[in-house]
Design an enzyme around this catalytic site. Structure first.
Site, PDB file in Angstrom:
ATOM      1  N   ASN A 126       0.840  -1.195   0.000  1.00  0.00           N
ATOM      2  CA  ASN A 126       0.000   0.000   0.000  1.00  0.00           C
ATOM      3  C   ASN A 126       0.881   1.253   0.000  1.00  0.00           C
ATOM      4  O   ASN A 126       1.960   1.281   0.600  1.00  0.00           O
ATOM      5  CB  ASN A 126      -1.003  -0.001   1.157  1.00  0.00           C
ATOM      6  CG  ASN A 126      -0.401  -0.247   2.520  1.00  0.00           C
ATOM      7  OD1 ASN A 126       0.589  -0.954   2.667  1.00  0.00           O
ATOM      8  ND2 ASN A 126      -1.008   0.330   3.539  1.00  0.00           N
ATOM      9  N   GLU A 166      -2.962  -4.672  -2.995  1.00  0.00           N
ATOM     10  CA  GLU A 166      -3.479  -5.510  -4.083  1.00  0.00           C
ATOM     11  C   GLU A 166      -3.459  -4.741  -5.402  1.00  0.00           C
ATOM     12  O   GLU A 166      -3.152  -5.295  -6.457  1.00  0.00           O
ATOM     13  CB  GLU A 166      -4.907  -5.945  -3.774  1.00  0.00           C
ATOM     14  CG  GLU A 166      -5.033  -6.849  -2.552  1.00  0.00           C
ATOM     15  CD  GLU A 166      -5.260  -6.081  -1.243  1.00  0.00           C
ATOM     16  OE1 GLU A 166      -4.765  -4.938  -1.121  1.00  0.00           O
ATOM     17  OE2 GLU A 166      -5.917  -6.645  -0.358  1.00  0.00           O
ATOM     18  N   CYS A 221     -10.152  -4.959   0.685  1.00  0.00           N
ATOM     19  CA  CYS A 221     -11.296  -4.044   0.751  1.00  0.00           C
ATOM     20  C   CYS A 221     -12.237  -4.302  -0.426  1.00  0.00           C
ATOM     21  O   CYS A 221     -11.895  -5.026  -1.365  1.00  0.00           O
ATOM     22  CB  CYS A 221     -10.811  -2.594   0.743  1.00  0.00           C
ATOM     23  SG  CYS A 221     -10.254  -2.007  -0.866  1.00  0.00           S
ATOM     24  N   CYS A 235     -10.799  -3.501  -3.827  1.00  0.00           N
ATOM     25  CA  CYS A 235      -9.796  -4.471  -4.297  1.00  0.00           C
ATOM     26  C   CYS A 235     -10.443  -5.784  -4.714  1.00  0.00           C
ATOM     27  O   CYS A 235      -9.958  -6.449  -5.631  1.00  0.00           O
ATOM     28  CB  CYS A 235      -8.731  -4.699  -3.235  1.00  0.00           C
ATOM     29  SG  CYS A 235      -7.560  -3.323  -3.156  1.00  0.00           S
TER      30      CYS A 235
END
Ligand code: THU
Length: 128
Positions: free
Chosen positions: A39, A52, A83, A86
């Site tokens: 991230n 991701e 999430c 994603c």
């Protein structure tokens, strides 16, 4: 090294100064190649990108288009789940049976299929 090991190995490269929540993701493509991502947050908070998403971008850049397996890991109380955004991003390149292994640093593991993570998905073929 397992796919999860690869996600764990790059997790500390995450740029997460705002949340302090570093995430590592690894994708194995159908070609067998593995792509990783972390991230990357931003001072304008909504501009941050998930691990991701980074791994998917690396996969697409390399010319791969089909995901065979995903692994995600973070220092979380429970195995970290992708999430909603994603899940949609992964589904673009994955079939419903693709397995996503979610993990934390304490050794907890959960594996679910994409169909379980995103039932009733909006798919590329729905565009006609
Ligand atoms: N995050 C990911 O990178 N992947 C996930 O699966 C869950 C959340 C990131 C986004 C943000 O930088 C931080 O974790 C806290 O939400």
């Amino acid at each position: 090294m397992t796919l999860l090991d690869q996600a764990a190995a790059i997790r500390d490269r995450a740029y997460a100064p705002y949340s302090g929540f570093q995430v590592g993701a690894a994708i194995r493509a159908e070609s067998g190649a593995v792509y990783t991502g972390v991230n990357v947050e931003n001072a304008a908070y909504p501009q941050g990108t998930c691990a991701e998403a980074g791994a998917i971008a690396a996969m697409v850049l390399a010319g791969d288009r089909r995901i065979a397996e995903v692994a995600v890991i973070a220092d979380a109380t429970v195995p970290v789940a992708p999430c909603g955004g994603c899940r949609q991003k992964i589904m673009e390149f994955a079939g419903p049976d693709v397995r996503v292994t979610m993990a934390n640093l304490q050794g907890a593991r959960v594996t679910m299929t994409m169909a379980e993570l995103l039932p009733g998905a909006f798919l590329p073929e729905h565009m006609g």
